[in-house]
Design an enzyme around this catalytic site. Structure first.
Site, PDB file in Angstrom:
ATOM      1  N   ASP A 296       0.836  -1.197   0.000  1.00  0.00           N
ATOM      2  CA  ASP A 296       0.000   0.000   0.000  1.00  0.00           C
ATOM      3  C   ASP A 296       0.871   1.247   0.000  1.00  0.00           C
ATOM      4  O   ASP A 296       1.570   1.517   0.971  1.00  0.00           O
ATOM      5  CB  ASP A 296      -0.907   0.009   1.239  1.00  0.00           C
ATOM      6  CG  ASP A 296      -1.910  -1.129   1.208  1.00  0.00           C
ATOM      7  OD1 ASP A 296      -2.045  -1.825   2.230  1.00  0.00           O
ATOM      8  OD2 ASP A 296      -2.524  -1.329   0.152  1.00  0.00           O
TER       9      ASP A 296
ATOM     10  N   ASP B 141     -10.644  -5.088  -0.587  1.00  0.00           N
ATOM     11  CA  ASP B 141      -9.518  -4.633   0.239  1.00  0.00           C
ATOM     12  C   ASP B 141     -10.004  -3.832   1.435  1.00  0.00           C
ATOM     13  O   ASP B 141     -10.572  -2.762   1.269  1.00  0.00           O
ATOM     14  CB  ASP B 141      -8.599  -3.752  -0.634  1.00  0.00           C
ATOM     15  CG  ASP B 141      -7.411  -3.197   0.139  1.00  0.00           C
ATOM     16  OD1 ASP B 141      -6.826  -2.203  -0.339  1.00  0.00           O
ATOM     17  OD2 ASP B 141      -7.064  -3.763   1.181  1.00  0.00           O
TER      18      ASP B 141
HETATM   19  C1  DX5 Z   1      -6.080   0.490   3.463  1.00  0.00           C
HETATM   20  C2  DX5 Z   1      -5.309  -0.533   2.668  1.00  0.00           C
HETATM   21  C3  DX5 Z   1      -5.637  -1.950   3.065  1.00  0.00           C
HETATM   22  C4  DX5 Z   1      -5.359  -2.270   4.513  1.00  0.00           C
HETATM   23  C5  DX5 Z   1      -6.002  -3.595   4.827  1.00  0.00           C
HETATM   24  O1  DX5 Z   1      -5.926   1.726   2.894  1.00  0.00           O
HETATM   25  O2  DX5 Z   1      -5.530  -0.360   1.294  1.00  0.00           O
HETATM   26  O3  DX5 Z   1      -4.906  -2.843   2.259  1.00  0.00           O
HETATM   27  O4  DX5 Z   1      -4.002  -2.333   4.730  1.00  0.00           O
HETATM   28  O5  DX5 Z   1      -5.856  -3.865   6.191  1.00  0.00           O
HETATM   29  P1  DX5 Z   1      -7.006  -4.632   7.000  1.00  0.00           P
HETATM   30  O6  DX5 Z   1      -7.149  -5.981   6.346  1.00  0.00           O
HETATM   31  O7  DX5 Z   1      -6.467  -4.702   8.387  1.00  0.00           O
HETATM   32  O8  DX5 Z   1      -8.252  -3.819   6.883  1.00  0.00           O
END
Ligand code: DX5
Length: 248
Positions: free
Chosen positions: A63, A203
Site C-alpha cells: 500500500d 480490500d
Molecule cells: C487500506 C489498505 C488496506 C489495509 C487492509 O488503505 O488499502 O490494504 O491495509 O488492512 P485490514 O485488512 O487490516 O483492513
C-alpha cells in the site's frame, strides 16, 4: 446459498450452489489471498513477507500512500525492490497517491508485477492504465467506497483486476463496509454481461467473518492485513484460518 469447497493448502477451489429460490449457476472459482504488508511488523518486513510466501500467499499487496490522496504516508519503490530480493510472490503495488502517472516507471523498475491505481486519483486514468500496460505489467483499478461503479465502466476491458475498497484508504484494522458487498455483486454481474473475465479484489476489513461474505458476493482476491499480520497467531496460522473461513 451453499458454499462447498476444498483446500489443498495452496488454492481454495470453491463451488457455489444456489439456495432453492436462486437460479442454478454452480460456479468453480479460485480464491486468492493477498496479505497487505501495511499491517506487518515494519521492523521485520522481509521476514514477514517470507512468512507469507511460506504460508502459500498468492501475492503481496504493498500500500503506497502520499499523505494527500490517503491520510497516511507509507512505502516507496525501494521497499518493492527490497522485497523483490526476498520473495518470488506477485508484488501488487496499490497506489493511493495523487497523479500516480508520476511513479509508474519507478515501481515497475523496482519489480512490481501489477500496479493498481485509483479512479479518483487522476484525470486521464484511461491513459495511465495504458501506460501501466505499456510497461508490460498488469494494471488494476480501485474504487473507493463512495465511488459508483459507473466511473470505471469504460476501462473494464483494459484492466486485469478491479479492486473494490471495503474500507476508505489510509489504515489497516478498519471496519469492513458491508454496503460494498452489493457493489461487488453488481460488478460481478457487469463483468458477466460484458463477457469480461477478470478477478474482483476486495480490500479492507477482511477477517474470518467477512471473507466468506465477500466471496459469496463475487470477490476472488482477498486483500487482508490485520487478520494475517497480528499477535494472536503466526502468519501461517492466520492464513490457514482465513482460508478455512471461506469454505466452512
Ligand atoms: C487500506 C489498505 C488496506 C489495509 C487492509 O488503505 O488499502 O490494504 O491495509 O488492512 P485490514 O485488512 O487490516 O483492513
Amino acid at each position: 446459498m451453499l458454499i462447498a469447497g476444498d483446500v489443498d493448502g495452496t488454492k481454495t477451489n470453491l463451488a457455489i450452489f444456489p439456495a432453492d429460490n436462486e437460479p442454478a449457476t454452480p460456479v468453480d472459482r479460485m480464491i486468492l489471498i493477498e496479505p497487505s504488508i501495511l499491517s506487518a511488523d515494519l521492523l521485520r518486513l522481509g521476514e514477514q513477507a517470507k512468512a507469507a510466501e511460506d504460508a502459500k500467499a498468492d501475492g503481496l499487496q504493498i500500500d503506497v500512500m502520499d499523505g494527500q490522496f490517503a491520510p497516511n504516508i507509507t512505502f516507496g519503490p525501494d521497499l518493492v525492490r527490497a522485497l523483490r530480493n526476498v520473495v518470488k510472490l506477485k508484488l501488487d503495488v496499490h497506489l493511493m497517491i495523487n497523479e500516480p502517472e508520476r511513479m509508474l516507471i519507478p515501481f515497475a523498475d523496482a519489480g512490481a508485477d501489477r500496479i493498481i491505481i485509483h479512479e479518483e486519483s487522476c484525470t486521464h486514468f484511461y491513459r495511465v492504465l495504458q501506460s501501466i500496460k505499456a510497461l508490460k505489467i498488469e494494471a488494476g483499478v480501485a474504487v473507493n467506497p463512495g465511488t459508483p461503479l459507473e466511473a470505471i465502466q469504460e476501462v473494464l476491458d483494459l484492466v486485469d483486476l478491479v479492486q473494490v475498497m471495503t474500507v476508505s484508504p489510509g489504515f489497516g484494522g478498519q471496519r469492513f463496509i458491508t454496503s460494498q458487498l452489493d457493489k461487488v455483486k453488481r460488478l460481478q454481474q457487469t463483468l458477466t454481461e460484458h463477457h469480461v473475465k477478470i478477478p474482483i479484489a476486495v480490500d479492507g476489513g477482511i477477517h474470518l467473518d467477512t471473507a466468506q461474505l465477500a466471496v459469496a458476493a463475487g470477490a476472488t482476491v482477498l486483500v487482508a492485513g490485520s487478520s494475517i499480520f497480528n499477535n494472536t497467531g503466526s502468519v501461517a496460522q492466520n492464513m490457514t484460518a482465513l482460508r478455512a473461513s471461506i469454505t466452512k
